[in-house]
Design a protein around this motif. Structure first.
Motif, PDB file in Angstrom:
ATOM      1  N   UNK A  44       0.693  -1.610   0.184  1.00 41.96           N
ATOM      2  CA  UNK A  44      -0.068   0.207   0.035  1.00 41.96           C
ATOM      3  C   UNK A  44       0.599   1.675   0.252  1.00 41.96           C
ATOM      4  N   UNK A  45       0.849   2.404  -1.090  1.00 45.96           N
ATOM      5  CA  UNK A  45       0.912   3.314  -0.491  1.00 45.96           C
ATOM      6  C   UNK A  45       1.353   4.131   0.557  1.00 45.96           C
ATOM      7  N   UNK A  82       1.259   1.975   4.078  1.00 49.05           N
ATOM      8  CA  UNK A  82       2.780   2.080   4.520  1.00 49.05           C
ATOM      9  C   UNK A  82       4.464   2.142   4.012  1.00 49.05           C
ATOM     10  N   UNK A  83       4.140   1.898   3.000  1.00 44.58           N
ATOM     11  CA  UNK A  83       5.304   2.137   2.026  1.00 44.58           C
ATOM     12  C   UNK A  83       5.767   3.825   2.190  1.00 44.58           C
ATOM     13  N   UNK A  84       5.363   5.076   2.652  1.00 42.90           N
ATOM     14  CA  UNK A  84       5.738   5.840   2.955  1.00 42.90           C
ATOM     15  C   UNK A  84       5.920   6.551   4.643  1.00 42.90           C
ATOM     16  N   UNK A  85       4.885   4.980   5.582  1.00 42.62           N
ATOM     17  CA  UNK A  85       5.911   5.288   7.395  1.00 42.62           C
ATOM     18  C   UNK A  85       6.659   4.169   6.852  1.00 42.62           C
ATOM     19  N   UNK A  86       7.065   3.318   6.294  1.00 44.87           N
ATOM     20  CA  UNK A  86       8.486   2.819   6.152  1.00 44.87           C
ATOM     21  C   UNK A  86       9.257   3.533   6.072  1.00 44.87           C
ATOM     22  N   UNK A 110      -5.156   5.228   4.444  1.00 47.77           N
ATOM     23  CA  UNK A 110      -5.244   6.383   5.182  1.00 47.77           C
ATOM     24  C   UNK A 110      -3.508   7.245   6.186  1.00 47.77           C
ATOM     25  N   UNK A 111      -2.213   7.400   5.341  1.00 41.72           N
ATOM     26  CA  UNK A 111      -1.347   7.402   6.230  1.00 41.72           C
ATOM     27  C   UNK A 111      -1.467   8.879   6.849  1.00 41.72           C
ATOM     28  N   UNK A 135      -0.869  14.628   6.370  1.00 37.28           N
ATOM     29  CA  UNK A 135      -0.907  13.487   5.284  1.00 37.28           C
ATOM     30  C   UNK A 135      -0.012  13.408   4.172  1.00 37.28           C
ATOM     31  N   UNK A 136       0.019  11.566   4.436  1.00 38.16           N
ATOM     32  CA  UNK A 136       1.068  10.678   4.170  1.00 38.16           C
ATOM     33  C   UNK A 136       0.884  10.464   2.615  1.00 38.16           C
ATOM     34  N   UNK A 137      -0.526   9.801   2.822  1.00 35.85           N
ATOM     35  CA  UNK A 137      -0.624   9.063   1.300  1.00 35.85           C
ATOM     36  C   UNK A 137      -2.616   8.724   1.526  1.00 35.85           C
ATOM     37  N   UNK A 138      -3.369   9.248   0.557  1.00 36.03           N
ATOM     38  CA  UNK A 138      -4.611   8.869   0.747  1.00 36.03           C
ATOM     39  C   UNK A 138      -4.664   8.275  -0.414  1.00 36.03           C
ATOM     40  N   UNK A 139      -6.106   7.633  -0.659  1.00 31.94           N
ATOM     41  CA  UNK A 139      -6.843   7.459  -1.649  1.00 31.94           C
ATOM     42  C   UNK A 139      -7.125   8.242  -3.069  1.00 31.94           C
TER      43      UNK A 139
END
Length: 354
Positions: free
Chosen positions: A153-154, A156-160, A297-298, A308-312
């Motif tokens: 997912x976009x 989790x990639x942003x969070x990692x 959402x991240x 917000x880092x990522x969203x749908x």
């Protein structure tokens, strides 16, 4: 395998091939077989087909109706009535989406025949079975992948990336939640001999993997858990699967991870899915939106501020399968990173007290 009651048409005695054939050359598309083409198997087949990276060569499923649905998507594909018949078509890789009790046996059979494998999670019912599959992949020098799809997912990639870069400091706590208001619709999920467990091995596996993957797989120390079925504590995990679980485990880094997951919980929405990382200089969280199983959402937390880092939208469902197919097309053999699935399975074993 001790019990192959589920989808018996796909079980059998498979002898290893005389020796693995060379890995597919990067100059041609891999030919893939799909073993189990129900909803999840068909979804992964469609994602790989849409990518154009590999050819859908053979389909196999114990249900004629399910097989017909898949053939409508891939009319040029051949059909087979067993894994042995599928492998006889000379495929380069097989995508396995059958009941969990069959995964290890089927994956080892394919790998011993010199065929790469992408398997629906869990790879097997416990760590010992998982290690046997990984050993077969290493022995055959074949690419083995597992559908731990939330890594792709976009959100989790942003969070990692945020955690790896030290942006939230040292992570000292992780909160994981996956409540599914519906639960599985097939009887084998509730038979521990076939499934390997209940909501923990079905849902919790994704969250445990996300926590360890994000933190670069630190060693796991103490593990404690409480499992429930129908609101009552489970005393016999060999014969009863849990529909609610809470667990906690300590990491060598000093961090603590807390997990809660369930089937059929009255959560007021279809699903609650969250992975939150608390650091010495901030936090970050992936969460589903409005109860969705697909939209995430991240967010990054700095004191009282949220960004917000990522969203749908984010079409992530088939990315793990496509990533495996791309690596196979590039001629990749055994990848030692797959050994981490054994680490995750070992944590689940400890949650189950085995």
């Amino acid at each position: 395998m001790s019990d192959a009651r589920a989808v018996s048409a796909f079980s059998g005695d498979f002898s290893p091939a005389p020796g693995p054939a060379p890995a597919p050359a990067p100059s041609r598309k891999p030919r893939l077989g799909f073993l189990g083409v129900g909803w999840i198997g068909r979804n992964r087949m469609e994602a790989i087909a849409a990518s154009g990276i590999a050819d859908v060569a053979v389909l196999a499923d114990a249900s004629p109706a399910t097989l017909d649905q898949a053939r409508a998507v891939a009319p040029a594909a051949a059909t087979a009535d067993s894994l042995e018949a599928l492998l006889a078509h000379g495929v380069d890789g097989v995508v396995i989406a059958t009941p969990s009790a069959l995964h290890a046996e089927q994956a080892v059979a394919a790998l011993d025949a010199g065929v790469a494998v992408f398997c629906q999670k869990p790879l097997a019912r416990n760590a010992a079975e998982s290690a046997r599959v990984v050993a077969a992949a290493r022995r055959a020098d074949r690419l083995l992948g597992v559908d731990l799809s939330y890594r792709h997912t976009a959100a989790m990639r942003q969070i990692r990336e945020l955690v790896a870069g030290g942006a939230i400091g040292d992570v000292y706590a992780v909160d994981l939640v996956f409540h599914n208001a519906y639960g599985p619709d097939k009887a084998w999920f509730r038979d521990p001999q076939l499934s390997g467990g209940g909501c923990v091995v079905d849902l919790g596996i994704h969250l445990v993997d996300l926590a360890l993957w994000t933190l670069d797989f630190p060693a796991v120390g103490g593990v404690s858990s409480r499992l429930y079925a129908g609101g009552r504590p489970v005393a016999d995990t060999a014969n009863v699967v849990e529909d609610y679980a809470v667990a906690q485990f300590d990491l060598a880094s000093g961090a603590v991870v807390r997990l809660a997951c369930s089937w059929n919980l009255a959560a007021g929405r279809d699903a609650v899915i969250e992975a939150t990382f608390h650091g010495s200089q901030g936090g970050a969280s992936m969460r589903n939106v409005n109860g969705s199983f697909y939209d995430f959402v991240a967010e990054r937390f700095d004191s009282t501020r949220t960004s917000v880092l990522a969203e749908p939208p984010d079409a992530w469902g088939g990315r793990a399968a496509v990533d495996w197919a791309e690596r196979l097309a590039a001629g990749r053999g055994f990848d030692a990173a797959i050994e981490r699935v054994v680490d995750v399975a070992a944590v689940l074993d400890r949650v189950y007290g085995r």
